[in-house]
Design a protein around this motif. Sequence first.
Motif, PDB file in Angstrom:
ATOM      1  N   UNK A 220       0.830  -1.207   0.000  1.00  0.00           N
ATOM      2  CA  UNK A 220       0.000   0.000   0.000  1.00  0.00           C
ATOM      3  C   UNK A 220       0.863   1.256   0.000  1.00  0.00           C
ATOM      4  N   UNK A 221       1.938   1.243   0.791  1.00  0.00           N
ATOM      5  CA  UNK A 221       2.846   2.392   0.833  1.00  0.00           C
ATOM      6  C   UNK A 221       3.546   2.598  -0.504  1.00  0.00           C
ATOM      7  N   UNK A 222       3.955   1.502  -1.128  1.00  0.00           N
ATOM      8  CA  UNK A 222       4.647   1.603  -2.417  1.00  0.00           C
ATOM      9  C   UNK A 222       3.734   2.223  -3.480  1.00  0.00           C
ATOM     10  N   UNK A 223       2.484   1.766  -3.519  1.00  0.00           N
ATOM     11  CA  UNK A 223       1.537   2.314  -4.499  1.00  0.00           C
ATOM     12  C   UNK A 223       1.314   3.793  -4.249  1.00  0.00           C
ATOM     13  N   UNK A 224       1.144   4.166  -2.990  1.00  0.00           N
ATOM     14  CA  UNK A 224       0.932   5.572  -2.645  1.00  0.00           C
ATOM     15  C   UNK A 224       2.127   6.426  -3.047  1.00  0.00           C
ATOM     16  N   UNK A 225       3.330   5.928  -2.818  1.00  0.00           N
ATOM     17  CA  UNK A 225       4.549   6.666  -3.190  1.00  0.00           C
ATOM     18  C   UNK A 225       4.655   6.834  -4.694  1.00  0.00           C
ATOM     19  N   UNK A 226       4.282   5.798  -5.450  1.00  0.00           N
ATOM     20  CA  UNK A 226       4.334   5.892  -6.903  1.00  0.00           C
ATOM     21  C   UNK A 226       3.348   6.926  -7.430  1.00  0.00           C
ATOM     22  N   UNK A 227       2.155   6.948  -6.833  1.00  0.00           N
ATOM     23  CA  UNK A 227       1.151   7.939  -7.241  1.00  0.00           C
ATOM     24  C   UNK A 227       1.635   9.352  -6.929  1.00  0.00           C
ATOM     25  N   UNK A 228       2.233   9.536  -5.749  1.00  0.00           N
ATOM     26  CA  UNK A 228       2.740  10.854  -5.363  1.00  0.00           C
ATOM     27  C   UNK A 228       3.862  11.311  -6.298  1.00  0.00           C
ATOM     28  N   UNK A 229       4.715  10.383  -6.675  1.00  0.00           N
ATOM     29  CA  UNK A 229       5.802  10.727  -7.580  1.00  0.00           C
ATOM     30  C   UNK A 229       5.283  11.110  -8.956  1.00  0.00           C
ATOM     31  N   UNK A 230       4.272  10.389  -9.413  1.00  0.00           N
ATOM     32  CA  UNK A 230       3.678  10.713 -10.714  1.00  0.00           C
ATOM     33  C   UNK A 230       3.034  12.096 -10.687  1.00  0.00           C
ATOM     34  N   UNK A 231       2.341  12.390  -9.582  1.00  0.00           N
ATOM     35  CA  UNK A 231       1.715  13.702  -9.425  1.00  0.00           C
ATOM     36  C   UNK A 231       2.763  14.804  -9.461  1.00  0.00           C
ATOM     37  N   UNK A 232       3.837  14.621  -8.725  1.00  0.00           N
ATOM     38  CA  UNK A 232       4.892  15.626  -8.672  1.00  0.00           C
ATOM     39  C   UNK A 232       5.517  15.829 -10.043  1.00  0.00           C
ATOM     40  N   UNK A 233       5.789  14.745 -10.762  1.00  0.00           N
ATOM     41  CA  UNK A 233       6.403  14.840 -12.085  1.00  0.00           C
ATOM     42  C   UNK A 233       5.493  15.552 -13.074  1.00  0.00           C
ATOM     43  N   UNK A 234       4.184  15.239 -12.995  1.00  0.00           N
ATOM     44  CA  UNK A 234       3.231  15.875 -13.905  1.00  0.00           C
ATOM     45  C   UNK A 234       3.154  17.368 -13.677  1.00  0.00           C
ATOM     46  N   UNK A 235       3.162  17.775 -12.417  1.00  0.00           N
ATOM     47  CA  UNK A 235       3.120  19.198 -12.104  1.00  0.00           C
ATOM     48  C   UNK A 235       4.381  19.906 -12.563  1.00  0.00           C
ATOM     49  N   UNK A 236       5.520  19.254 -12.403  1.00  0.00           N
ATOM     50  CA  UNK A 236       6.784  19.853 -12.846  1.00  0.00           C
ATOM     51  C   UNK A 236       6.807  20.037 -14.355  1.00  0.00           C
ATOM     52  N   UNK A 237       6.249  19.061 -15.064  1.00  0.00           N
ATOM     53  CA  UNK A 237       6.293  19.087 -16.523  1.00  0.00           C
ATOM     54  C   UNK A 237       5.369  20.125 -17.110  1.00  0.00           C
ATOM     55  N   UNK A 238       4.152  20.213 -16.573  1.00  0.00           N
ATOM     56  CA  UNK A 238       3.146  21.047 -17.214  1.00  0.00           C
ATOM     57  C   UNK A 238       2.912  22.405 -16.573  1.00  0.00           C
ATOM     58  N   UNK A 239       3.214  22.523 -15.300  1.00  0.00           N
ATOM     59  CA  UNK A 239       2.938  23.784 -14.626  1.00  0.00           C
ATOM     60  C   UNK A 239       4.194  24.511 -14.156  1.00  0.00           C
ATOM     61  N   UNK A 240       5.338  23.876 -14.291  1.00  0.00           N
ATOM     62  CA  UNK A 240       6.588  24.542 -13.929  1.00  0.00           C
ATOM     63  C   UNK A 240       6.932  24.382 -12.472  1.00  0.00           C
ATOM     64  N   UNK A 241       8.179  24.689 -12.151  1.00  0.00           N
ATOM     65  CA  UNK A 241       8.678  24.517 -10.787  1.00  0.00           C
ATOM     66  C   UNK A 241       7.916  25.358  -9.781  1.00  0.00           C
TER      67      UNK A 241
END
Length: 361
Positions: A220-241
Amino acid sequence: MEITQKIAGLASRVREQMDHIVNEEATKNAMVMPFIQSLGYDVFNPTEVMPEFTADVGLKKGEKVDYAIKNGGELSILVECKPRTTDLASAQFSQLYRYFNCTEAKFAILTNGIEYRFYSDLDDTNRLDKRPFFIFKLTEYNERDIDELKKFAKPVFDVDAILSTANRLKYTNLAKTAFAEVVKAPPRDFIKLLAQNFYEGRMTQQILDDFTPIVRDAMAQYIKEQVSQRLKSALETTAGEESVAGAIGGGEAIEKPDAADEKDDIVTTQEEIDGFNIVRAILASEVDPERIHMRDAKSYCAVLLDNNNRKPLCRLHFNSKSVWRVGFFYEGKETKHDIQSISDIFAHRQALIDTMNSYQE
């Protein structure tokens, strides 16, 4: 109007009328016929959508299937309806099975108006499979589900194209279900397989019992961490730092209302800020992010185009501790979807884009 918008409108209407749809006929009229129509078929043309389709099947005479859909003059899809309250997982569909075996139709749908189970003959030619290769839920769907549903639309209907991916889709969905069960209740063999990688002692029954909650929590923790990482990467890519900094608390990514407009009892939470930034990230490739604004209220937080109350993109209903919902708009009406985590907003990308485009037009 695109299928995405038609389905969203139907889903909204069904939610409002749910308590009044109590039998099979009401299910057909209020739910199934509009669903078929949303795919581009004329439900009032009996040469295209044939209600109470009758045929003699073996020793069975005069049996009927609720709808038979023709595409290009060829019988393509059979539809059997059940009342809205029917659990399709345990429902019988013997008539659909017999009809499928003796007609040229390559697809069959079993539905209760909310859930649509799509079948074919992937396992044995001319025999309807026991398991559906695709399930569409009108009150709970994502962008990928809409993409699959679009393949059955009248203008693009192609039997070979659907069948070419149906088998993979079927087993992908079965694998997802099986994986969810493993995460929820890991079997002993699975626990033992994992534990052997990091535990060197003898694998006794007590050790397996001890490791069961550990493995379950770790997954459960691993899945949650993967989702959080994906969210962070998406925000960095499309909305900037800068947007990411605001989302994780390192800076201000949104323009908050002027102090004069704020109410003492309205609190903009970090979750609402995160949700707002996700909407910005999703739409950044379609419109200037500066045109997307947030306006908080007591019962919800609105995300608006051009800071205009008449151009709502969505509403974040995050004030309840028991359930989070995001409301999306279709022809001025709001349709609410339950979400488990803020990153689930990504699954509704197309709904946001369609809503924004309707204001642009």
